[in-house]
Write an enzyme that holds these catalytic residues in place. Structure first.
Site, PDB file in Angstrom:
ATOM      1  N   HIS A 173       9.599   2.804  -8.641  1.00 34.97           N
ATOM      2  CA  HIS A 173       8.769   2.247  -7.559  1.00 34.97           C
ATOM      3  C   HIS A 173       7.680   1.328  -8.126  1.00 34.97           C
ATOM      4  CE1 HIS A 173       6.351   2.259  -3.918  1.00 34.97           C
ATOM      5  NE2 HIS A 173       7.077   3.181  -3.327  1.00 34.97           N
TER       6      HIS A 173
ATOM      7  N   GLU B 150      11.368  -2.449  -6.030  1.00 35.45           N
ATOM      8  CA  GLU B 150      11.855  -1.197  -6.611  1.00 35.45           C
ATOM      9  C   GLU B 150      13.364  -1.237  -6.855  1.00 35.45           C
ATOM     10  OE1 GLU B 150      10.562   1.868  -3.846  1.00 35.45           O
ATOM     11  OE2 GLU B 150       8.973   0.536  -3.176  1.00 35.45           O
TER      12      GLU B 150
HETATM   13  O1  TA6 Z   1       9.202   2.548  -1.250  1.00 39.43           O
HETATM   14  C1  TA6 Z   1       8.562   2.269  -0.070  1.00 39.43           C
HETATM   15  C2  TA6 Z   1       7.937   3.536   0.449  1.00 39.43           C
HETATM   16  O2  TA6 Z   1       8.908   4.495   0.651  1.00 39.43           O
HETATM   17  C3  TA6 Z   1       7.141   3.214   1.718  1.00 39.43           C
HETATM   18  O3  TA6 Z   1       7.771   3.675   2.876  1.00 39.43           O
HETATM   19  C4  TA6 Z   1       5.775   3.763   1.454  1.00 39.43           C
HETATM   20  O4  TA6 Z   1       5.515   4.929   2.088  1.00 39.43           O
HETATM   21  C5  TA6 Z   1       5.741   3.826  -0.052  1.00 39.43           C
HETATM   22  O5  TA6 Z   1       7.026   4.068  -0.506  1.00 39.43           O
HETATM   23  C6  TA6 Z   1       4.703   4.679  -0.745  1.00 39.43           C
HETATM   24  O6  TA6 Z   1       4.948   6.026  -0.613  1.00 39.43           O
HETATM   25  P1  TA6 Z   1       3.899   7.061  -1.186  1.00 39.43           P
HETATM   26  O7  TA6 Z   1       4.513   8.403  -0.910  1.00 39.43           O
HETATM   27  O8  TA6 Z   1       3.749   6.787  -2.656  1.00 39.43           O
HETATM   28  O9  TA6 Z   1       2.613   6.822  -0.446  1.00 39.43           O
END
Ligand code: TA6
Length: 277
Positions: free
Chosen positions: A148, A250
């Site tokens: 991510h 990502e």
């Molecule tokens: O990868 C995108 C995502 O899944 C979004 O939907 C957003 O919520 C982000 O990740 C961050 O998630 P987190 O749990 O780290 O706040």
């Protein structure tokens, strides 16, 4: 574990491997096997790390490269399971550290019940992160996840994400809807999209003049995310205006693209990040 000369260790309760090599400087936390920072020689910092990130077991670091595993987003069947899996919030074990003239390689492992994984971080003029899901059980296991990555940008409205033109994507803002990408991705509001794309992408920053190449392996999905203002305000570990300073791209395995890893087999999800000349 003996560390090579270019790797130092700071912190005891919260160990962070500090890489200072001819090719790059980088920081990698044992918590989450998480790359927090990477600055290749002659370049500015490539990753965004929130100044309000919380460094505590049970919490994910906001910024850098969280390892989301063994599932992406919500668990497919268990609403009580943590979002983005169990890997990013716990301490891993370091199992290897080496260096040569091209850079430093750090290897980490974690295991919990049926879940077993290794992460290799190779930091040099390029940054490579690979996540190997290993099935040592006697039944098939289903794995999804994401590397991510939070990329530092001059301003989110200055950047374009290129090479997803014509890709189908699931737009997860509001009612999830399948759409087709038209042209490069630009940002003027919240973006949370899962692209059906295994190919490389470019993050072009028209003001800083920097282009970042993101190559992927074992990754049928590419996720692009920026929370924008309202969601940023609701996030306790992100300054209100800092959504302007990053763009997440990502290497992912998401939703219906989850992979089945057969007994005795493994799957490698990887990303290779480089700054284009
Ligand atoms: O990868 C995108 C995502 O899944 C979004 O939907 C957003 O919520 C982000 O990740 C961050 O998630 P987190 O749990 O780290 O706040």
């Amino acid at each position: 574990m003996n560390l090579p000369p270019s790797v130092g260790l700071s912190g005891t309760d919260y160990p962070v491997y500090e890489i200072d090599h001819l090719t790059c400087k980088a920081r990698v936390a044992l918590h989450g096997a998480h790359v927090m920072s990477w600055r290749p020689q002659g370049e500015e910092e490539v990753l965004y790390l929130s100044p309000d990130a919380v460094y505590r077991e049970g919490k994910a670091i906001r910024g850098g490269i969280p390892i989301c595993w063994p599932w992406f987003n919500a668990h497919p069947t268990d609403p009580d399971a943590p979002s983005h899996g169990i890997a990013r919030t716990r301490f891993w074990e370091m199992i290897g550290a080496e260096e040569d003239e091209e850079g430093v390689a750090l290897r980490f492992a974690m295991a919990d019940g049926i879940w077993k994984a290794e992460v290799t971080v190779k930091a040099g003029l390029d940054l490579e992160v690979s996540l190997e899901s290993v099935n040592t059980t006697e039944i098939p296991i289903v794995v999804s996840g994401a590397l991510h990555s939070y990329f530092s940008v001059s301003d989110i409205e200055n950047v374009r994400v290129v090479n997803l033109e014509d890709a189908d994507f699931l737009d997860t803002i509001g009612e999830p809807t399948m759409r087709k990408q038209k042209g490069a991705i630009t940002f003027s509001g919240e973006v949370d999209a899962i692209y059906d794309s295994a190919g490389k992408v470019l993050l072009v920053d028209d003001v800083s003049g920097r282009t970042i190449l993101i190559e992927k392996g074992g990754s049928p999905s590419t996720v692009v995310w920026n929370p924008w203002a309202e969601k940023a305000v609701a996030m306790g570990d992100l300054p209100d205006e800092d959504y302007r300073k990053f763009c997440c791209i990502e290497a992912a395995i998401a939703n219906d693209k989850a992979v089945i890893v057969m007994p005795g087999n493994s799957h490698v999800l990887s990303t290779r990040i480089s700054v284009e000349e």
